[in-house]
Design a protein around this motif. Structure first.
Motif, PDB file in Angstrom:
ATOM      1  N   THR A  59       3.178 -12.417 -20.251  1.00  0.00           N
ATOM      2  CA  THR A  59       1.782 -12.077 -20.517  1.00  0.00           C
ATOM      3  C   THR A  59       0.963 -11.975 -19.238  1.00  0.00           C
ATOM      4  N   GLU A  60       1.013 -13.009 -18.408  1.00  0.00           N
ATOM      5  CA  GLU A  60       0.195 -13.017 -17.212  1.00  0.00           C
ATOM      6  C   GLU A  60       0.604 -11.914 -16.249  1.00  0.00           C
ATOM      7  N   SER A  61       1.891 -11.613 -16.210  1.00  0.00           N
ATOM      8  CA  SER A  61       2.381 -10.591 -15.284  1.00  0.00           C
ATOM      9  C   SER A  61       1.754  -9.231 -15.574  1.00  0.00           C
ATOM     10  N   TRP A  62       1.837  -8.776 -16.822  1.00  0.00           N
ATOM     11  CA  TRP A  62       1.317  -7.442 -17.156  1.00  0.00           C
ATOM     12  C   TRP A  62      -0.199  -7.401 -17.076  1.00  0.00           C
ATOM     13  N   SER A  63      -0.854  -8.473 -17.510  1.00  0.00           N
ATOM     14  CA  SER A  63      -2.322  -8.459 -17.551  1.00  0.00           C
ATOM     15  C   SER A  63      -2.934  -8.451 -16.155  1.00  0.00           C
ATOM     16  N   ARG A  64      -2.172  -8.890 -15.161  1.00  0.00           N
ATOM     17  CA  ARG A  64      -2.705  -8.961 -13.793  1.00  0.00           C
ATOM     18  C   ARG A  64      -2.396  -7.725 -12.952  1.00  0.00           C
ATOM     19  N   VAL A  65      -1.659  -6.794 -13.499  1.00  0.00           N
ATOM     20  CA  VAL A  65      -1.273  -5.605 -12.727  1.00  0.00           C
ATOM     21  C   VAL A  65      -2.497  -4.760 -12.393  1.00  0.00           C
ATOM     22  N   VAL A  66      -2.644  -4.451 -11.131  1.00  0.00           N
ATOM     23  CA  VAL A  66      -3.607  -3.447 -10.658  1.00  0.00           C
ATOM     24  C   VAL A  66      -2.890  -2.703  -9.537  1.00  0.00           C
ATOM     25  N   VAL A  67      -2.311  -1.573  -9.869  1.00  0.00           N
ATOM     26  CA  VAL A  67      -1.480  -0.825  -8.926  1.00  0.00           C
ATOM     27  C   VAL A  67      -1.983   0.612  -8.847  1.00  0.00           C
ATOM     28  N   GLU A  68      -2.089   1.126  -7.637  1.00  0.00           N
ATOM     29  CA  GLU A  68      -2.464   2.520  -7.452  1.00  0.00           C
ATOM     30  C   GLU A  68      -1.202   3.362  -7.584  1.00  0.00           C
ATOM     31  N   GLY A  69      -1.103   4.097  -8.685  1.00  0.00           N
ATOM     32  CA  GLY A  69       0.052   4.951  -8.921  1.00  0.00           C
ATOM     33  C   GLY A  69      -0.209   6.383  -8.495  1.00  0.00           C
ATOM     34  N   THR A  70       0.741   7.232  -8.725  1.00  0.00           N
ATOM     35  CA  THR A  70       0.598   8.637  -8.336  1.00  0.00           C
ATOM     36  C   THR A  70      -0.439   9.364  -9.181  1.00  0.00           C
ATOM     37  N   ARG A  71      -0.750   8.807 -10.370  1.00  0.00           N
ATOM     38  CA  ARG A  71      -1.644   9.504 -11.300  1.00  0.00           C
ATOM     39  C   ARG A  71      -2.898   8.690 -11.627  1.00  0.00           C
TER      40      ARG A  71
ATOM     41  N   ASP B 160       0.851  -1.180   0.000  1.00  0.00           N
ATOM     42  CA  ASP B 160       0.000   0.000   0.000  1.00  0.00           C
ATOM     43  C   ASP B 160       0.888   1.231   0.000  1.00  0.00           C
ATOM     44  N   THR B 161       1.079   1.827  -1.184  1.00  0.00           N
ATOM     45  CA  THR B 161       1.964   2.988  -1.284  1.00  0.00           C
ATOM     46  C   THR B 161       1.241   4.287  -0.964  1.00  0.00           C
ATOM     47  N   SER B 162      -0.014   4.205  -0.519  1.00  0.00           N
ATOM     48  CA  SER B 162      -0.712   5.433  -0.157  1.00  0.00           C
ATOM     49  C   SER B 162      -0.267   5.963   1.195  1.00  0.00           C
ATOM     50  N   GLN B 163       0.470   5.160   1.955  1.00  0.00           N
ATOM     51  CA  GLN B 163       0.959   5.589   3.260  1.00  0.00           C
ATOM     52  C   GLN B 163       2.462   5.822   3.201  1.00  0.00           C
TER      53      GLN B 163
END
Length: 370
Positions: A318-330, A2-5
């Motif tokens: 393939t599976e690595s990129w398709s599974r990414v769900v990351v909260e970024g700065t933008r 959790d990079t929001s903290q």
């Protein structure tokens, strides 16, 4: 993670490091200021990863190589980083360099998350080894064309240099504007001095000139010449490639460098994570961070998340990129296969058209939001 903290304490990490190769332009003819901001974002995120436990208990090590806007130098760096056992590659700003990096990474089976280069054809064939955070050039530049049309510009000129990137931009603009009543006049700056460019703008009754050229030469002399020509007092100067984003632009041109719309890959308002990262980057850079610095931070955040999720011993594919769900700065980062794009693509980062305020050149104004 959790990079929001904010990272609050160091957790124990030991054992061999997980290496990520960082490719950035840090010397001429590369755009040094862009490279410095990109590296600041990459390094900040890497340090935060290590503060919060590294990658599955192993420290993350960022190995930095200067590409100097040289495709051959960048290709050699990819080979070196592969020999050093890099788990992935990150970064690069210049599209022609990123294309060389992507080709070599694809050939070696070495994952590459491109931070900032936008050229649509980043690889010749579709690949599962390469993904990109920056929007494809066709996506961003069509938004810029919409901005021009909304502002009433139909007679448009582009000051160009010989480059795959600039040629691609010219083609995107022409193909998009022509069916909508726009015309694009191409002015090769290799064969024209700034004064000649001004004469042709007058002769063709152009209302907007776009800078599809290198920086600071010949972009800065062209801006000065146009701004000081009384015949062109009403012309719009634009820079879709983003040259006015960096502080050096304001230093070199002052007020003459204001009111020049450019593409900026930031949301109208940063999230709480974005606000925190903005403050940390300001401290590191001793100036306001560009959108390129946020691209760097998001790149390393995504790679750390992927490596933690699947482990460092399995190749990213393939599976690595398709599974990414990351909260970024933008915003939330997810990758997909976009039509006409050969790599895994974040569809889409926020895109806005902004400029520097003539009353306060260090302040940006948002002019158009996609």
């Amino acid at each position: 993670m959790d990079t929001s903290q904010s990272p609050s304490r160091a957790e124990r990490i030991d054992g061999p490091s997980v290496r990520i190769g960082a490719l950035v332009p840090l010397s001429r003819p590369g755009w040094i200021e862009a490279g410095r901001h990109l590296l600041a974002g990459l390094d900040l995120a890497a340090r935060e990863v290590n503060v919060t436990g590294g990658i599955l208990g192993k420290p993350l090590e960022l190995i930095v190589r200067d590409t100097a806007a040289d495709p051959q130098r960048a290709t050699a760096a990819v080979d070196e980083l592969a020999r050093l056992g890099a788990a992935a590659l990150a970064g690069e700003y210049h599209s022609v360099v990123a294309r060389a990096v992507a080709a070599r990474a694809d050939a070696l089976g070495l994952p590459f998350l491109c931070s900032s280069a936008v050229l649509d054809a980043l690889t010749e064939q579709p690949t599962d080894w390469v993904a990109r955070l920056a929007p494809a050039q066709s996506h961003g530049w069509q938004i810029y064309a919409d901005f021009l049309l909304s502002a009433g510009h139909r007679r448009i000129a582009v000051a160009t240099q010989s480059s795959v990137y600039w040629a691609s931009g010219t083609r995107i603009l022409r193909d998009y504007l022509a069916p909508r009543g726009g015309t694009v006049l191409e002015l090769d700056t290799g064969a024209r001095a700034p004064k000649v460019v001004c004469d042709e703008l007058v002769d063709h009754r152009v209302t907007a000139l776009l800078l599809l050229v290198g920086y600071p030469e010949p972009a800065v002399p062209i801006v000065r010449s146009v701004r000081r020509d009384p015949r062109l007092a009403g012309i719009l100067i634009g820079a879709p490639a983003g040259q006015p984003e960096f502080a050096e632009w304001a230093t070199l041109l002052g007020r003459e460098g204001t009111s020049i719309p450019f593409l900026r890959y930031l949301p109208e308002r940063l999230s709480s994570l974005g606000v925190r990262v903005d403050a940390a980057l300001r401290e590191r850079l001793a100036e306001a961070p560009s959108f390129v610095a946020f691209e760097g931070y998001d790149t390393l955040t995504v790679l750390a998340d992927v490596l933690r999720s699947q482990g460092v011993d399995r190749p990213l594919g393939t599976e690595s990129w398709s599974r990414v769900v990351v909260e970024g700065t933008r915003g939330k980062i997810q990758f997909s296969r976009a039509p006409g794009i050969s790599v895994w693509q974040w569809t889409w980062p926020p895109v806005q058209v902004a400029d520097r305020d003539p009353d306060e050149p260090t302040r940006f104004r948002t002019l158009y939001v996609a």
